[in-house]
Enzyme design. Structure first.
Site, PDB file in Angstrom:
ATOM      1  N   GLU A 169       0.720  -1.154   0.006  1.00 56.12           N
ATOM      2  CA  GLU A 169       0.118   0.040  -0.343  1.00 56.12           C
ATOM      3  C   GLU A 169       0.866   1.355   0.049  1.00 56.12           C
ATOM      4  O   GLU A 169       0.641   2.359   0.869  1.00 56.12           O
ATOM      5  CB  GLU A 169      -1.000   0.183   1.300  1.00 56.12           C
ATOM      6  CG  GLU A 169      -1.937  -1.183   1.203  1.00 56.12           C
ATOM      7  CD  GLU A 169      -2.935  -1.192   2.300  1.00 56.12           C
ATOM      8  OE1 GLU A 169      -2.496  -0.457   3.371  1.00 56.12           O
ATOM      9  OE2 GLU A 169      -3.873  -1.887   2.356  1.00 56.12           O
ATOM     10  N   ASN A 211       2.286  -5.226  -3.295  1.00 56.88           N
ATOM     11  CA  ASN A 211       0.851  -5.494  -2.884  1.00 56.88           C
ATOM     12  C   ASN A 211       0.042  -4.182  -2.842  1.00 56.88           C
ATOM     13  O   ASN A 211       0.573  -3.118  -2.067  1.00 56.88           O
ATOM     14  CB  ASN A 211       0.794  -6.381  -1.737  1.00 56.88           C
ATOM     15  CG  ASN A 211      -0.493  -7.254  -1.576  1.00 56.88           C
ATOM     16  OD1 ASN A 211      -1.137  -7.797  -2.360  1.00 56.88           O
ATOM     17  ND2 ASN A 211      -1.169  -6.847  -0.220  1.00 56.88           N
ATOM     18  N   HIS A 243     -10.323  -5.963  -2.439  1.00 58.73           N
ATOM     19  CA  HIS A 243     -11.339  -5.734  -1.378  1.00 58.73           C
ATOM     20  C   HIS A 243     -12.576  -4.837  -2.301  1.00 58.73           C
ATOM     21  O   HIS A 243     -12.420  -3.620  -2.517  1.00 58.73           O
ATOM     22  CB  HIS A 243     -10.880  -4.828  -0.332  1.00 58.73           C
ATOM     23  CG  HIS A 243     -10.046  -5.753   0.552  1.00 58.73           C
ATOM     24  ND1 HIS A 243     -10.226  -6.647   1.264  1.00 58.73           N
ATOM     25  CD2 HIS A 243      -8.602  -5.465   0.937  1.00 58.73           C
ATOM     26  CE1 HIS A 243      -9.133  -7.161   1.962  1.00 58.73           C
ATOM     27  NE2 HIS A 243      -8.234  -6.252   1.549  1.00 58.73           N
ATOM     28  N   GLU A 259      -6.252 -10.533  -1.421  1.00 61.10           N
ATOM     29  CA  GLU A 259      -7.041 -10.557  -0.210  1.00 61.10           C
ATOM     30  C   GLU A 259      -8.471 -10.251  -0.490  1.00 61.10           C
ATOM     31  O   GLU A 259      -9.396  -9.580   0.005  1.00 61.10           O
ATOM     32  CB  GLU A 259      -6.528  -9.058   0.711  1.00 61.10           C
ATOM     33  CG  GLU A 259      -5.101  -9.326   0.954  1.00 61.10           C
ATOM     34  CD  GLU A 259      -4.909  -7.884   1.654  1.00 61.10           C
ATOM     35  OE1 GLU A 259      -5.490  -7.247   2.259  1.00 61.10           O
ATOM     36  OE2 GLU A 259      -3.501  -7.640   1.888  1.00 61.10           O
ATOM     37  N   ASP A 294     -12.368 -10.201  -0.987  1.00 58.82           N
ATOM     38  CA  ASP A 294     -13.420 -10.356  -0.460  1.00 58.82           C
ATOM     39  C   ASP A 294     -14.329  -9.130  -1.317  1.00 58.82           C
ATOM     40  O   ASP A 294     -14.005  -8.228  -1.738  1.00 58.82           O
ATOM     41  CB  ASP A 294     -13.810  -9.919   1.120  1.00 58.82           C
ATOM     42  CG  ASP A 294     -13.018  -8.623   1.532  1.00 58.82           C
ATOM     43  OD1 ASP A 294     -12.830  -7.761   0.621  1.00 58.82           O
ATOM     44  OD2 ASP A 294     -12.497  -8.758   2.719  1.00 58.82           O
TER      45      ASP A 294
HETATM   46  C1  XIL Z   1      -6.540  -6.183   8.180  1.00 59.91           C
HETATM   47  C2  XIL Z   1      -6.884  -7.408   9.143  1.00 59.91           C
HETATM   48  O1  XIL Z   1      -7.803  -8.168   8.436  1.00 59.91           O
HETATM   49  C3  XIL Z   1      -7.519  -6.872  10.544  1.00 59.91           C
HETATM   50  O2  XIL Z   1      -7.693  -7.990  11.356  1.00 59.91           O
HETATM   51  C4  XIL Z   1      -6.652  -5.906  10.805  1.00 59.91           C
HETATM   52  O3  XIL Z   1      -7.327  -5.210  12.105  1.00 59.91           O
HETATM   53  C5  XIL Z   1      -6.291  -4.824  10.230  1.00 59.91           C
HETATM   54  O4  XIL Z   1      -5.766  -5.326   8.849  1.00 59.91           O
HETATM   55  N1  XIL Z   1      -5.006  -4.470   3.666  1.00 59.91           N
HETATM   56  C6  XIL Z   1      -4.217  -5.439   4.069  1.00 59.91           C
HETATM   57  C7  XIL Z   1      -4.686  -6.243   5.384  1.00 59.91           C
HETATM   58  O5  XIL Z   1      -3.196  -5.813   3.468  1.00 59.91           O
HETATM   59  O6  XIL Z   1      -3.307  -6.639   5.952  1.00 59.91           O
HETATM   60  C8  XIL Z   1      -5.665  -6.007   6.131  1.00 59.91           C
HETATM   61  O7  XIL Z   1      -5.884  -6.797   7.043  1.00 59.91           O
HETATM   62  C9  XIL Z   1      -6.670  -5.439   5.331  1.00 59.91           C
HETATM   63  C10 XIL Z   1      -6.218  -4.481   4.316  1.00 59.91           C
END
Ligand code: XIL
Length: 302
Positions: free
Chosen positions: A127, A169, A206, A235, A237
Site C-alpha cells: 500500500e 501489494n 477488497h 485479499e 472479499d
Molecule cells: C486487516 C486485518 O484483516 C484486520 O484484522 C486488522 O485489524 C487490520 O488489517 N489490507 C491489508 C491487510 O493488506 O493486512 C488488512 O488486514 C486489510 C487491508
C-alpha cells in the site's frame, strides 16, 4: 474437483485464505481450512507490529503457529507484509530519516531471514501509493525517508531469502484506467528496466458496491503480467450476497484464469464471521461454515 484447492491445482494455481492464529482452535474453521485451501496468509501475525514489538526484539510465535499449521498440512505460505505504513509498532511510528530507513531494512532482513525457505511469496511492500487521481506515492514516514525506500526494501528481501518471490501489494489497483493502477504499473516497469528485484504484484481485491469488480480487470492483470511479473489476487472479499455476489466472485476467478501468469487467488478469511469487515457477508462460507452461492461460482469457474 470438489475443493477450491483441488480445482485451482487443475490449472497449476493455488487457492488461499487469510488465517488468524487465535482461530486455530476452532474445529469448524480448521476443518474448512484444511479441506479447501492450499495457500495461507497470516492475517496479522507477520506484520511489523507483531514481529518486532520492540526494536530489535523479534517475536515469531504467532506467525510460527500459522506457518507450522500450513506446512504440516502440506500448504504453502504467502508472507504478509515486510514494510507498510500501517500496523507499525509504536517505536517505529516515532522514527524518521536514516534511523527509520535502517530500522525498516533491518526488519525486512531479520523477518525474511527467519522465514527463509518457508515462504512462497512475500508482500515486501504494502500500500505505498495514494488513492485518488494524483498517481503519487502515499505520504508516510517510510516515504519521507526517500523515494527509493521501496526498491531498498526489495533488495534487502532478495538478499535475505533469494528463494521467495517478492511482491508489491496494494488495493484500488484493479481498474486499469485509475491513476493509482497506472502509477504502480510504471513503478513495476521501472523496477524491471533497472533490475530491481520484483517478481509479482498482488491485487488485494477488497470490493464493495462503491468499488465493484471492474469490467477491465482481466486487462489490468494481463498488462501487469506482460511486464514480466506474476500477478495474484491476494485479499479477495466482495460485499453483497446471493447471485450478484456470486457473479462477481466468478468474474474475478475468470479474470485470473484468463491470465497465465495469474498464479493464484487468496480470500481474506474463511467464514463471513471471520471477515475483517465490521458488517456484511463478503466471503465464501457463511457464519456456520456452509458453502455460499459465491463458493459454488468460484469452484465452477476454476
Ligand atoms: C486487516 C486485518 O484483516 C484486520 O484484522 C486488522 O485489524 C487490520 O488489517 N489490507 C491489508 C491487510 O493488506 O493486512 C488488512 O488486514 C486489510 C487491508
Amino acid at each position: 474437483a470438489s475443493t477450491l484447492a483441488a480445482a485451482a491445482q487443475q490449472s497449476g494455481r493455488y487457492f488461499g485464505t487469510a488465517v488468524a492464529a487465535n482461530k486455530l482452535g476452532d474445529s469448524t474453521y480448521v476443518g474448512i481450512l484444511n479441506r479447501e485451501f492450499d495457500m495461507v496468509t497470516a492475517e496479522n501475525e507477520m506484520k511489523m507490529d507483531a514481529t518486532e514489538p520492540n526494536q530489535n526484539q523479534f517475536t515469531f510465535s504467532n506467525g510460527d503457529r500459522i506457518v507450522n499449521h500450513a506446512r504440516n498440512q502440506g500448504k504453502r505460505v504467502r508472507g504478509h507484509a515486510l514494510a507498510w505504513h500501517s500496523q507499525q509498532p509504536g517505536w517505529m511510528q516515532n522514527l524518521s530519516g536514516t534511523s527509520l530507513r535502517n530500522a525498516m531494512l533491518n526488519h525486512v532482513t531479520q523477518v525474511a531471514t527467519y522465514y527463509k525457505g518457508k515462504i512462497y511469496a512475500w508482500d515486501v511492500v504494502n500500500e505505498a501509493f495514494a488513492d485518488g487521481t494524483s498517481g503519487a506515492r502515499r505520504d508516510s514516514n517510510l516515504q519521507r525517508t526517500g523515494n527509493d525506500w521501496i526498491e531498498a526494501a526489495f533488495r534487502a528481501a532478495r538478499a535475505a531469502d533469494p528463494g521467495a518471490k517478492l511482491c508489491y501489494n496494494d488495493y484500488n489497483t484493479d481498474n486499469w484506467s485509475h491513476a493509482k493502477t497506472q502509477a504502480v504499473y510504471r513503478m513495476v516497469q521501472d523496477f524491471k528496466s533497472r533490475g530491481v528485484p520484483i517478481d509479482c504484484v498482488g491485487f488485494q481485491a477488497h470490493f464493495n458496491s462503491g468499488n465493484p469488480v471492474p469490467s477491465n480487470y482481466h486487462t489490468t492483470l494481463q498488462n501487469f503480467a506482460n511486464l514480466g511479473v506474476d500477478v495474484q489476487v491476494t485479499e479477495l472479499d466482495i460485499e453483497g450476497s446471493g447471485s450478484s455476489q456470486a457473479q462477481q466472485f466468478q468474474g474475478v476467478t475468470q479474470a485470473c484464469l484468463a491470465v497465465s501468469r495469474c498464479t493464484g487467488i487468496t480470500v481474506w478469511g474463511i467464514r463471513d464471521s471471520d471477515s475483517w469487515r465490521a458488517s456484511g457477508t463478503p466471503l465464501l462460507f457463511d457464519s456456520y461454515g456452509n458453502k455460499k452461492a459465491a463458493y459454488t461460482a468460484v469452484l465452477n469457474a476454476l
